[in-house]
Design an enzyme around this catalytic site. Structure first.
Site, PDB file in Angstrom:
ATOM      1  N   ARG A 125      -0.329  -0.068  -6.740  1.00  0.00           N
ATOM      2  CA  ARG A 125      -1.210  -0.512  -5.642  1.00  0.00           C
ATOM      3  C   ARG A 125      -2.563  -0.829  -6.264  1.00  0.00           C
ATOM      4  NH1 ARG A 125      -2.317   2.174   0.232  1.00  0.00           N
ATOM      5  NH2 ARG A 125      -0.363   1.077   0.559  1.00  0.00           N
ATOM      6  N   HIS A 152       1.561  -7.138   0.965  1.00  0.00           N
ATOM      7  CA  HIS A 152       2.093  -5.787   1.147  1.00  0.00           C
ATOM      8  C   HIS A 152       3.595  -5.908   1.460  1.00  0.00           C
ATOM      9  CE1 HIS A 152       2.158  -1.618   1.682  1.00  0.00           C
ATOM     10  NE2 HIS A 152       1.409  -1.450   2.749  1.00  0.00           N
ATOM     11  N   ARG A 313       9.529   3.058   6.000  1.00  0.00           N
ATOM     12  CA  ARG A 313       9.057   2.805   4.636  1.00  0.00           C
ATOM     13  C   ARG A 313       9.980   3.509   3.638  1.00  0.00           C
ATOM     14  NH1 ARG A 313       3.675   1.469   3.796  1.00  0.00           N
ATOM     15  NH2 ARG A 313       4.358   1.255   1.642  1.00  0.00           N
TER      16      ARG A 313
HETATM   17  N1   CP Z   1       0.891   1.333   5.602  1.00  0.00           N
HETATM   18  C1   CP Z   1       0.506   1.828   4.399  1.00  0.00           C
HETATM   19  O1   CP Z   1       0.725   1.221   3.348  1.00  0.00           O
HETATM   20  O2   CP Z   1      -0.050   3.056   4.460  1.00  0.00           O
HETATM   21  P1   CP Z   1      -0.819   3.790   3.247  1.00  0.00           P
HETATM   22  O3   CP Z   1      -2.032   2.978   2.944  1.00  0.00           O
HETATM   23  O4   CP Z   1      -1.145   5.153   3.796  1.00  0.00           O
HETATM   24  O5   CP Z   1       0.100   3.849   2.079  1.00  0.00           O
HETATM   25  N1  NVA Z   2      -4.709  -4.254   5.365  1.00  0.00           N
HETATM   26  C1  NVA Z   2      -4.777  -2.838   5.068  1.00  0.00           C
HETATM   27  C2  NVA Z   2      -3.404  -2.277   4.989  1.00  0.00           C
HETATM   28  C3  NVA Z   2      -3.344  -0.795   4.775  1.00  0.00           C
HETATM   29  C4  NVA Z   2      -1.958  -0.282   4.635  1.00  0.00           C
HETATM   30  C5  NVA Z   2      -5.523  -2.635   3.770  1.00  0.00           C
HETATM   31  O1  NVA Z   2      -5.323  -3.399   2.826  1.00  0.00           O
HETATM   32  O2  NVA Z   2      -6.334  -1.700   3.693  1.00  0.00           O
END
Ligand code: CP
Ligand code: NVA
Length: 327
Positions: A125, A152, A313
């Protein structure tokens, strides 16, 4: 893994052999994958959900190791990847930027090459999408995109599994309302590959990525996806099956939070907006901000699927890992 269980898993892999031969090495964008492969991973995720809920834990990734690198905070992605691979018999190692210093202590190339000698898969990430692409290029192991500023894809796969839980996804139309961010971009690409309907409403200043939209429109020529992009949330949600929203301030944009609260106010998903749908379900990737992008009555209401999405997920990613790490 027990003998019969492993034989059944291997037989399924052989049956899926043709489409598997063309799989990419990495899971960076859903748009890199064929519709058949995405449907097949969705089916496997639903199967894994059934097994999990009946207390069964197929040990399909026995002895496999996943490295997880997080430049940004996470609850869902961290826990579901770690718990997920554990539940399939493997294990995970958490890497933090201050520990390994990609680009400061060591180049991305050397990190990717070293990790490839020790572990079976890397989930990353990052802020920069290019960094995940670079890690994937330099690693000989599969790399999974756990969220970048652009995309994502694991979230999109969990969303697909969630939609499949309530209707045939092929018939679904989803409205995305709010910021044209990473979640919106991946949802658009998912719809484009699979031929789903997606209506997007964002302010003109914050549309989805132009590059992603161009790619999606190209894919839609083959898949028949109906992609409509505009600025009016009421028009976007008309008669749709799902309304999807996400935070107005993504990770890394915290300095703009006050400005964004004002700008996105007309895009709040509330009971009034949902009254223009045919009783649509609510989707949200979480974390949510009640009173901002969505009201509490809607987020916590009977049509909300947000915790199913969070649960899914686990199964979506386990299906992805199984597929990437097949023998
Ligand atoms: N939706 C999602 O990716 O959640 P986190 O940021 O908590 O991993
Ligand atoms: N758009 C948000 C998604 C979090 C899961 C971000 O990038 O922070």
């Amino acid at each position: 893994m027990r003998g019969l269980e492993r034989s059944w898993f291997l037989l399924q892999q052989v049956l899926r052999g043709n489409e598997m031969a063309k799989d990419p090495k990495d899971f960076i964008s859903v748009a890199d994958w064929s519709a058949d492969a995405l449907w097949s991973m969705m089916d496997r995720a639903l199967e894994l959900r059934g097994l999990h809920r009946s207390g069964k834990r197929p040990r399909t990734l026995e002895g496999r190791t996943l490295a997880m690198y997080f430049e940004k905070p996470s609850l869902r992605t961290h826990v579901t990847f770690e718990a997920g691979i554990n539940q399939l018999g493997g294990h995970a190692i958490l890497l933090k930027p201050e520990q390994i210093g990609i680009g400061t202590r060591e180049s991305p190339e050397d990190v990717a090459r070293a990790l490839s000698r020790w572990v079976d898969c890397l989930m990353a990430r990052t802020y920069s999408h290019e960094l995940v692409e670079q890690l994937a290029r330099d690693a000989t192991i599969p790399v999974v995109n756990g969220l970048t500023d652009l995309l994502h894809p694991c979230q999109a796969m969990a969303d697909l599994v969630t939609i499949a839980g309530v209707m045939k996804p092929q018939d679904a139309t989803i409205a995305y309302v709010g910021d044209g961010n990473n979640v919106a971009n991946s949802l658009i690409l998912l719809a484009a590959v699979l031929g789903l309907g997606v209506h997007v409403a964002t302010p003109t200043s914050h549309p989805p990525s132009a590059r992603i939209l161009a790619k999606a429109r190209k894919l839609a020529l083959d898949s028949g996806a109906k992609i409509v992009v505009g600025v009016d949330p009421v028009v976007a949600v008309k008669d749709v099956d799902f309304v999807y929203t996400d935070t107005w301030t993504s990770m890394g944009q915290e300095d703009e939070a006050a400005l964004r609260r004002e700008l996105f106010r007309p895009y709040q998903v509330n009971a009034e907006l949902l009254s223009h749908t045919a009783n649509a379900y609510l989707l949200h990737c979480l974390p949510a901000h009640r009173g901002e992008e969505v009201t509490a009555d809607v987020l916590d209401g009977p049509r909300s699927l947000v915790f199913d999405q969070a649960e899914n997920r686990l199964y979506a990613q386990n299906a992805i890992l199984e597929r990437l790490l097949r023998d």
